[in-house]
Every structure is written in C-alpha cells, then in structure tokens.
Design an enzyme around this catalytic site. Structure first.
Site, PDB file in Angstrom:
ATOM      1  CB  CYS A   1      24.553 -68.166  24.092  1.00 53.11           C
ATOM      2  SG  CYS A   1      24.395 -69.639  23.061  1.00 53.11           S
TER       3      CYS A   1
ATOM      4  CG  HIS B   1      26.145 -76.491  16.145  1.00 53.31           C
ATOM      5  ND1 HIS B   1      26.748 -75.434  16.753  1.00 53.31           N
ATOM      6  CD2 HIS B   1      26.418 -77.576  16.924  1.00 53.31           C
ATOM      7  CE1 HIS B   1      27.362 -75.850  17.844  1.00 53.31           C
ATOM      8  NE2 HIS B   1      27.167 -77.143  17.984  1.00 53.31           N
TER       9      HIS B   1
ATOM     10  CD  GLU C   1      27.625 -71.225  13.249  1.00 54.01           C
ATOM     11  OE1 GLU C   1      27.804 -71.337  14.477  1.00 54.01           O
ATOM     12  OE2 GLU C   1      27.695 -70.142  12.648  1.00 54.01           O
TER      13      GLU C   1
ATOM     14  CB  THR D   1      27.449 -67.538  15.254  1.00 56.91           C
ATOM     15  OG1 THR D   1      27.432 -68.921  15.634  1.00 56.91           O
ATOM     16  CG2 THR D   1      26.420 -67.288  14.181  1.00 56.91           C
TER      17      THR D   1
ATOM     18  CG  ASN E   1      31.558 -71.545  23.241  1.00 52.04           C
ATOM     19  OD1 ASN E   1      31.646 -71.120  24.376  1.00 52.04           O
ATOM     20  ND2 ASN E   1      30.696 -72.503  22.907  1.00 52.04           N
TER      21      ASN E   1
ATOM     22  CB  SER F   1      27.699 -75.365  25.269  1.00 47.48           C
ATOM     23  OG  SER F   1      29.104 -75.473  25.311  1.00 47.48           O
TER      24      SER F   1
HETATM   25 FE1  F3S Z   1      24.488 -68.918  20.898  1.00 42.44          FE
HETATM   26 FE2  F3S Z   1      23.069 -68.551  18.768  1.00 42.44          FE
HETATM   27 FE3  F3S Z   1      24.970 -66.896  19.380  1.00 42.44          FE
HETATM   28  S1  F3S Z   1      23.735 -70.501  19.564  1.00 42.44           S
HETATM   29  S2  F3S Z   1      26.491 -68.132  20.427  1.00 42.44           S
HETATM   30  S3  F3S Z   1      23.105 -67.204  20.522  1.00 42.44           S
HETATM   31  S4  F3S Z   1      24.516 -67.661  17.380  1.00 42.44           S
END
Ligand code: F3S
Length: 274
Positions: free
Chosen positions: A12, A72, A124, A159, A218, A260
């Site tokens: 991301c 985080h 986080e 998030t 995630n 990730s």
């Molecule tokens: Fe990634 Fe930032 Fe969203 S680490 S999942 S873009 S809050």
C-alpha cells in the site's frame, strides 16, 4: 489453468513509502536501525538486512541513529526519548496513521472517551494508546459489554480493520445512550479496496492463494475473508511453500497479496504457476 490476480494488492502507499525511505538511507551508505520489523514480511526484511538494515526490538536497543519509525507509528514518548538522547529519527509513520493519532489526541483533549476498533496488541493500536491513554480497544461489540464509558464518546479505527467491524461497533454504541457520540471511519481505503478485490477473485476461484507474511494481520484477515467464498484458500508466504499437489485438478487459481507483500514475491509466485 487460468490464473487471476486481484487488481489491487501488494504494497500500500504507506508501506511503499516506508520501504522507499529505508532504501534511500541504505543507498546513501547510512546504517539505519528500524524499531521493530519495518513490515510484516520476512522476505523483504531479509533483503533489507542483507543491504545493512538492522532491527531493534526496543527503543533502548537503539544505540545510534538514524532510527526508522515504521508505518504503524509509535507513542509520542518514544519520539521524545530519541530526541532527548540526540538520536536522529526518520519517521516513516504512514500519513493516514498519523491522522488517526491526531484524531485520538484531539478527542482525548476534548474530554471524549475514545473507543478504538482494533486489536489491542497490534503495533498501530499500541502507538495510538500513547495519544489516547484511557481508550478502550474493541474488536467486536462484545468487547464493550459492561465497559463504562463517559458521557461523550469518540470512535476511531485501526486503519487496517474491516469496515464491517467498524460499523458493527458503531451500531452497538448508537444503541446506548450518550450525550454525544462522534465517529470517524479511519479505516484506510487501501485496506477496504484490497479486501473487496481479493473477495471478488475468491468468488471466482477454485483455489485461492493469499500471499503475505504469516504475522501480517491484514494478510491473515484477507485470507479469512477469501476463505468464506472459496473454501480452498491458502495463505502462503512465498512460492517455496507451493506444492504441486495443491494444484491437482484445479482450473481456476486466484491470487491476492496483502498490503505488506512485496512485488517480487507476487511475481515469483506467478512465474512458478505459469
Ligand atoms: Fe497502508 Fe497507510 Fe493505509 S500503511 S494500509 S496506506 S494507513
């Protein structure tokens, strides 16, 4: 065999930015120390370690900078302690995470009881608790049953939570009586789109492979979601875990990657499949 890759997947924005910041330091010949694993992906961490990154478990383990704060984020007192010790900090906290931290701090300062939809052990959330020390962390509404909250409540989310988890907790709180309930859907768009796309491919697939670190929350959540529509869902860290037997008789393979998971892991997997 037909293979479909979920359109949204892999790094991301926040993770790509953090990895890029570390790579930039390494390219300049610096020897950065990351506070905790930069991302929950062992293949990427190994690659960066080979280039000179070291990983410290605690702030006290960092003897000299630059120290990298991962996406985080960390509690404000950790940043203060580094500043007091004269250690250079490269802050790779994702800007979206920073926005949630500010929200947590402002709600606390405004006298709200803060509720965080998330996992209490997630880094986080641990960092967020530095901005809202009395916050209550809830994964589901049942975590809030019997908990005393103030007259004014402010709701935020880790998030990488699902929108469903956020709205479940919001609905529960809306059914209790407070003088004020403020809610901020801080679930990252990247998380929501990745999950939606992965689920779409899983509905089509006979075998669904979700790529990503085993410790990546995630990615685990993505695999669990895909498993609901595709019972043959596998969570693999890399192509090394792929066994030909897993593909026997399968004609439609879906592939998705957590936030990730680096591109080289996805590319290596797709190459092996083809
Ligand atoms: Fe990634 Fe930032 Fe969203 S680490 S999942 S873009 S809050």
């Amino acid at each position: 065999m037909e293979v479909r890759l979920a359109r949204e997947g892999g790094f991301c924005f926040g993770v790509r930015r953090a990895v890029g910041m570390v790579e930039e330091l390494l390219a300049k010949g610096s020897e950065p120390v990351c506070l905790g694993p930069l991302i929950h992906n062992p293949q990427m961490i190994d690659r960066l370690k080979r280039q000179g990154l070291t990983v410290a478990k605690t702030p006290e383990d960092v003897k000299e900078g630059p120290v990298v704060i991962r996406s985080h984020g960390v509690r404000p007192e950790v940043l203060e302690a580094f500043a007091n010790r004269g250690i250079e900090v490269v802050d790779a906290t994702c800007p979206f995470v920073r926005r949630v931290q500010r929200r947590a701090r402002d709600l606390t300062a405004g006298g709200y009881s803060v509720v965080i939809v998330g996992e209490s052990e997630h880094p986080e959330v641990q960092a967020l608790l530095g901005y809202a020390p009395r916050a209550v962390v809830a994964g589901t509404p049942s975590d809030l049953r019997g908990r005393r909250l103030g007259r004014k409540v402010g709701l935020i989310a880790q998030t990488t939570q699902t929108r469903q988890a956020f709205s479940d907790v919001l609905r529960y709180l809306a059914g209790r009586s407070f003088s004020e309930l403020r809610s901020f859907d801080t679930v990252c768009r990247a998380t929501a789109t990745r999950l939606r796309e992965a689920a779409r491919v899983a509905r089509w697939a006979e075998l669904m492979v979700v790529l990503g670190g085993r410790r990546s929350a995630n990615t685990r959540r993505m695999a669990a979601l895909c498993g609901r529509s595709c019972p043959r869902t596998l969570h693999l860290e890399s192509v090394d875990e792929l066994d030909r037997g897993m593909l026997a008789g399968v004609e439609r393979v879906g592939v998705a990657a957590g936030a990730s998971t680096p591109d080289f892991v996805v590319e290596g997997f797709l190459r092996a499949l083809s």
